[in-house]
Enzyme design. Structure first.
Site, mmCIF file in Angstrom:
data_model
loop_
_atom_site.group_PDB
_atom_site.id
_atom_site.type_symbol
_atom_site.label_atom_id
_atom_site.label_comp_id
_atom_site.label_asym_id
_atom_site.label_seq_id
_atom_site.Cartn_x
_atom_site.Cartn_y
_atom_site.Cartn_z
ATOM 1 N N LYS A 75 -6.302 5.002 9.390
ATOM 2 C CA LYS A 75 -5.651 6.303 9.210
ATOM 3 C C LYS A 75 -6.666 7.379 8.840
ATOM 4 C CE LYS A 75 -2.565 4.328 6.575
ATOM 5 N NZ LYS A 75 -1.452 3.812 5.800
ATOM 6 N N LYS A 76 -7.671 6.989 8.051
ATOM 7 C CA LYS A 76 -8.708 7.969 7.681
ATOM 8 C C LYS A 76 -9.489 8.404 8.926
ATOM 9 C CE LYS A 76 -7.366 8.684 4.467
ATOM 10 N NZ LYS A 76 -7.001 9.920 3.808
ATOM 11 N N ARG A 97 4.548 -5.620 7.984
ATOM 12 C CA ARG A 97 3.960 -6.254 6.786
ATOM 13 C C ARG A 97 4.907 -6.130 5.601
ATOM 14 N NH1 ARG A 97 -1.120 -3.064 5.969
ATOM 15 N NH2 ARG A 97 -1.376 -4.353 4.127
ATOM 16 N N ASP A 143 -13.066 13.472 3.331
ATOM 17 C CA ASP A 143 -11.685 13.212 2.949
ATOM 18 C C ASP A 143 -11.726 12.250 1.772
ATOM 19 O OD1 ASP A 143 -8.944 13.022 2.911
ATOM 20 O OD2 ASP A 143 -8.746 12.090 4.873
ATOM 21 N N LYS A 144 -10.692 12.318 0.958
ATOM 22 C CA LYS A 144 -10.627 11.410 -0.183
ATOM 23 C C LYS A 144 -9.323 10.640 -0.060
ATOM 24 C CE LYS A 144 -8.385 11.384 -4.390
ATOM 25 N NZ LYS A 144 -6.950 11.655 -4.597
ATOM 26 N N HIS A 145 -9.377 9.376 -0.393
ATOM 27 C CA HIS A 145 -8.157 8.574 -0.331
ATOM 28 C C HIS A 145 -7.993 7.818 -1.636
ATOM 29 C CE1 HIS A 145 -5.016 6.099 1.516
ATOM 30 N NE2 HIS A 145 -5.508 5.137 0.770
ATOM 31 N N SER A 146 -6.807 7.926 -2.207
ATOM 32 C CA SER A 146 -6.535 7.155 -3.418
ATOM 33 C C SER A 146 -5.617 5.997 -3.049
ATOM 34 C CB SER A 146 -5.855 8.063 -4.442
ATOM 35 O OG SER A 146 -5.123 7.283 -5.369
ATOM 36 N N THR A 158 1.187 13.276 -2.913
ATOM 37 C CA THR A 158 0.742 14.672 -2.952
ATOM 38 C C THR A 158 1.701 15.616 -2.228
ATOM 39 O OG1 THR A 158 -1.529 13.936 -3.128
ATOM 40 C CG2 THR A 158 -1.195 16.162 -2.309
ATOM 41 N N SER A 187 -5.735 -0.955 7.534
ATOM 42 C CA SER A 187 -4.651 0.022 7.500
ATOM 43 C C SER A 187 -5.171 1.374 6.967
ATOM 44 C CB SER A 187 -3.539 -0.535 6.598
ATOM 45 O OG SER A 187 -2.728 0.467 6.068
HETATM 46 N N1 URA Z 1 -1.993 1.781 1.564
HETATM 47 C C1 URA Z 1 -2.126 1.754 2.919
HETATM 48 O O1 URA Z 1 -2.251 2.798 3.549
HETATM 49 N N2 URA Z 1 -2.100 0.577 3.529
HETATM 50 C C2 URA Z 1 -1.966 -0.599 2.892
HETATM 51 O O2 URA Z 1 -1.966 -1.627 3.521
HETATM 52 C C3 URA Z 1 -1.815 -0.564 1.487
HETATM 53 C C4 URA Z 1 -1.842 0.645 0.854
#
Ligand code: URA
Length: 446
Positions: free
Chosen positions: A188-189, A169, A81-84, A121, A184
């Site tokens: 999720k990843k 937050r 997986d890629k996360h930006s 996306t 965070s």
């Molecule tokens: N993106 C996230 O998913 N979490 C954060 O805390 C900041 C950016």
């Protein structure tokens, strides 16, 4: 003794370190409501000021990831997986997902909508008529197993405790904490089910991390945290000192991504997509050297297999696969009709582009949202005709704005005029990519 929220807050307030069971107690309390929002908010401020140790981050990440469904992808190979961390004009996912899948590496991509000044996306792909961006967990898994890739919006059931903390937050000024950001993102990843992750960590005026050093620190943390939890990963630093590629705007970015999938398009979008794809291929151990991996990725773009995979994915998710033919774009990916421009008022060199202002202008035109539930206009767009360091002459078009009305386009042009800086002296161009961060090698003790 059971979990005691007051003691938990005191430990962080006084600079102490939490145990795994205390962090699990906190996350369970968030989920069952026994930990109140004001107590969680007090702890967040403690964590923001005192920081989190690596052990605390890994306990918190695991507890957040396990607070809801954790996707189990079918075992058909090492999935990536890629996360930006988010940017303006960042359409790389649209290129990367089919490209990497066409090389036989499963890609299960959970994506977000745009919020604030950055795009998302899900919104971009929803420019394609009929496209379903809310797959059920079962459909998501089956699609990855059958065609090698899927892109879907986040399910509410993934890491729900993270969602609660994120909301708190947001309203307690505790978002910009490295430890909280890293937990965070990684939670999720992990809940998303992929085996390994490539992080695209952006720096610059249009990014979460404005400074390069800040982006390196976040990248380091993301990679070390993920790897320590059994998910091999790496972080690629890329610039948001100017928008990526030529276009900002939902349908316009899909068009640009399709051009790159056809082996054309702006070189910056192609370069960042190829670099991230190369790292995904290496992470999945499908090539024995960076050069070999890059070569495979280039061939997938230039030979048409990545484009073919994109069409398969679109069709499978209910969209019109004819979108891969540019002659359909005016019908399937229409752009807004009214045009205004920002022109150079003097000769010189581009010295600065306020990326964030461009993202905000797109949102004001209707291409993004102020509130989560706002509808968006997929056709509005901004074309960036300039890049930092480039010489410009008086009268050159620097930005082109496509709005729904003439007035809206002209208002955006007037606002954006002040977001560009021209210098009389030559200016260096800005590098597109920075370093790549790998997990720290463990040094064997002798
Ligand atoms: N993106 C996230 O998913 N979490 C954060 O805390 C900041 C950016």
């Amino acid at each position: 003794m059971g979990f005691n929220i007051l003691k938990f807050i005191e430990v962080k307030r006084d600079g102490g370190e939490h145990s795994r069971s205390d962090i699990e107690g906190f996350v369970n309390g968030l989920m069952d409501g026994s930990v109140k929002d004001y107590q969680a908010a007090a702890w967040l401020m403690g964590a923001f000021i005192r920081g989190l140790t690596m052990s605390e981050m890994s306990y918190l990440t695991t507890a957040l990831a396990n607070s809801g469904d954790v996707f189990k992808l079918p075992a058909n190979g090492f999935s990536v997986d890629k996360h930006s961390t988010g940017g303006v004009g960042d359409k790389v996912t649209l290129v990367l997902v089919p490209l990497v899948a066409s090389l036989g590496i499963p890609v299960a991509k959970l994506s977000g909508r745009g919020l604030g000044f950055t795009g998302g996306t899900v919104d971009k792909l929803e420019s394609i008529p009929g496209m379903n961006m809310h797959l059920s967990i079962e459909d998501f898994k089956t699609q990855v197993a059958q065609i090698g890739c899927a892109v879907s919006g986040h399910s509410l059931q993934l890491a729900p405790a993270e969602g609660k903390l994120y909301h708190l937050r947001d309203v307690t000024s505790t978002v910009p904490s490295m430890g909280l950001i890293a937990t965070s993102i990684v939670s999720k990843k992990i809940a998303g089910g992929a085996d390994g992750f490539v992080f695209d960590v952006k720096w610059g005026r249009g990014a979460l991390m404005e400074t390069y050093d800040g982006a390196v620190a976040l990248g380091r943390l993301l990679v070390d945290l993920s790897s320590s939890l059994g998910h091999p990963s790496r972080a690629v630093l890329t610039s948001m000192e100017q928008p990526l590629g030529d276009w900002v705007g939902n349908a316009a970015e899909v068009r640009e991504a399709l051009e790159v999938l056809m082996g054309e398009g702006p070189s910056s979008t192609r370069e960042v997509s190829l670099l991230l794809a190369r790292e995904m291929v290496l992470l999945a151990r499908r090539a024995s050297s960076p050069d070999e991996a890059l070569d495979m990725c280039r061939r997938a773009l230039d030979g048409g297999s990545a484009l073919e995979r994109f069409a398969m994915m679109v069709e499978r998710q209910g969209g019109d696969p004819r979108v891969t033919d540019p002659s359909t774009w005016d019908r399937l990916l229409p752009l807004a009709p009214e045009r205004a421009v920002v022109i150079a008022e003097e000769d010189g060199f581009m010295a600065g582009i306020d990326t964030r202002a461009i993202g905000e202008a797109l949102r004001t035109l209707g291409g993004g949202r102020i509130r989560k539930e706002d509808p968006i206009d997929h056709g509005v767009a901004i074309k960036v005709h300039c890049s930092v360091g480039q010489p410009v002459s008086r009268g050159d078009v620097l930005l082109e704005i496509l709005g729904r009305t003439k007035g809206a386009a002209e208002e955006a042009a007037a606002t954006l005029g002040g977001s560009l800086v021209i210098s009389k002296e030559p200016v260096d161009s800005i590098p597109l990519v920075g370093e790549i961060l790998y997990p720290l090698e463990r040094v064997a003790k002798s």
